[in-house]
Design an enzyme around this catalytic site. Sequence first.
Site, short mmCIF file in Angstrom:
data_model
loop_
_atom_site.label_atom_id
_atom_site.label_comp_id
_atom_site.label_asym_id
_atom_site.label_seq_id
_atom_site.Cartn_x
_atom_site.Cartn_y
_atom_site.Cartn_z
N GLU A 95 0.85 -1.19 0.00
CA GLU A 95 0.00 0.00 0.00
C GLU A 95 0.89 1.24 0.00
OE1 GLU A 95 -4.30 -0.86 2.16
OE2 GLU A 95 -2.79 0.35 3.19
N CYS A 96 0.71 2.09 -0.96
CA CYS A 96 1.35 3.40 -1.03
C CYS A 96 2.87 3.27 -0.87
CB CYS A 96 0.74 4.35 -0.01
SG CYS A 96 1.01 6.10 -0.40
N GLY A 97 3.43 3.58 0.29
CA GLY A 97 4.86 3.46 0.49
C GLY A 97 5.35 2.05 0.24
N SER A 115 -0.70 -0.70 -4.79
CA SER A 115 -1.37 0.51 -5.26
C SER A 115 -1.18 1.61 -4.23
CB SER A 115 -2.87 0.26 -5.47
OG SER A 115 -3.53 0.18 -4.22
#
Length: 443
Positions: free
Chosen positions: A333-335, A434
Amino acid sequence: MTEARMLPPGVMIAAPRSGSGKTTMTLGLLRALKRRGLAVQPFKCGPDYIDPAFHAAASGRPSFNVDSWAMRWPVASKLLADASHGSDIVVVESLMGLFDGVSQRGHWGNGASADLAAATGWPVILVLDVSGQSQTAAATARGFQNFQDGVTIAGVILNRVGSQRHVRFASEALEASGLPVIGALPRNAHLELPERHLGLVQAEETSELDDRLNALADFIEANVDIDRILQLARPGSIAGGDRARIRPPGQRIALARDAAFSFVYPHLLEAWRSAGAEIAHFSPLADEGPDPDADVLWLPGGYPELHAGLLANAQRFKSAVREFAQSRPVHGECGGYMTLGTGLVDAEGGRHEMIGLLGLETSFAVRKMNLGYRKAELIESCPLGIPGDVLTGHEFHYASVLTSPDAPLFRLQDSDGRPLAQNGGASRGMVTGSFFHLIDTQG
């Protein structure tokens, strides 16, 4: 929803806008109440990873996010009842301005903090930044009264006052309008917490945090009538119903957890554990690999861009993740998503080699804010679900995507239902990721 459940007495700390002093007031109040020997349960309205960690440090109890757009009511109601059980008082910190949300309703509201106040009956203490005004503050506060059914403004705290005369002018006007003033906070730059691009510096990274929280509590004790707040607090109640569950991504979850990877919502961890899942933490920054007995690997969001050099050199961590991905699902997720990519360019323009399980290249050299609620329909199977499943959550990052050659993971929509062509994530073999932060499912 039929059966009603009672909640402990509580208050919501809210304001007309961001930057009015809600967090200062909330943290000081939480620590002051804890020092009085009270069991105080914090909550945070809306998507936010950083404030709840400070809440937990101030109160000694985990703080949970509640979101009326992204979170199903049965999930929210169970969370409110379970987390506040055994507490003497609940303190909720609102998001942005009290009535600020999006234009389209989600699960049970539009994401505004007022939705939670109306759903529970907990009264609102309004923090007003009165710098540059005095009696006009009463007109602002009057606008909050009766604006939304079920929302009660119980009192006002003045912030950034300049003198006792300033306090008197504002207080007389407010009290003539039927709103008691229960505190006045003078300007004090020494009490401000350090910030960075996603908000406050994380609680675990804030130096002398306990001393800072005690100083905030001293400040609030000296300038706010806390006994009056305890009197204004009212028991809440919530409508009952089926308790919806959130499916865990696996039975034993290897979860990265350190200063670079800390953005996981506490309600998700509680939901995963209550469904029987085990969580095994490891630290990429310490060059640790995931638990070899885990059946899924989850790399959460955080600040990999601040530790990109260390992560690039964490060869044991990177090789262990690559080996894991040969036979078991890996999700970022993200990072965590950026770390699964091939490279990350930091703010100074230096490129750092990441794990390389996805073709993603990201950069902070040219920052671009991406912010908002998201509805995500899965295209590919992953730890989040199977194709066709719809998830609700949000996106909040400053990274620019240089290249993303892999197949998309989601069909994304914003809070208005408009399709988003970009940032649909990536899928390659057993690896997915994502910028989307999961809060709940569509149900």
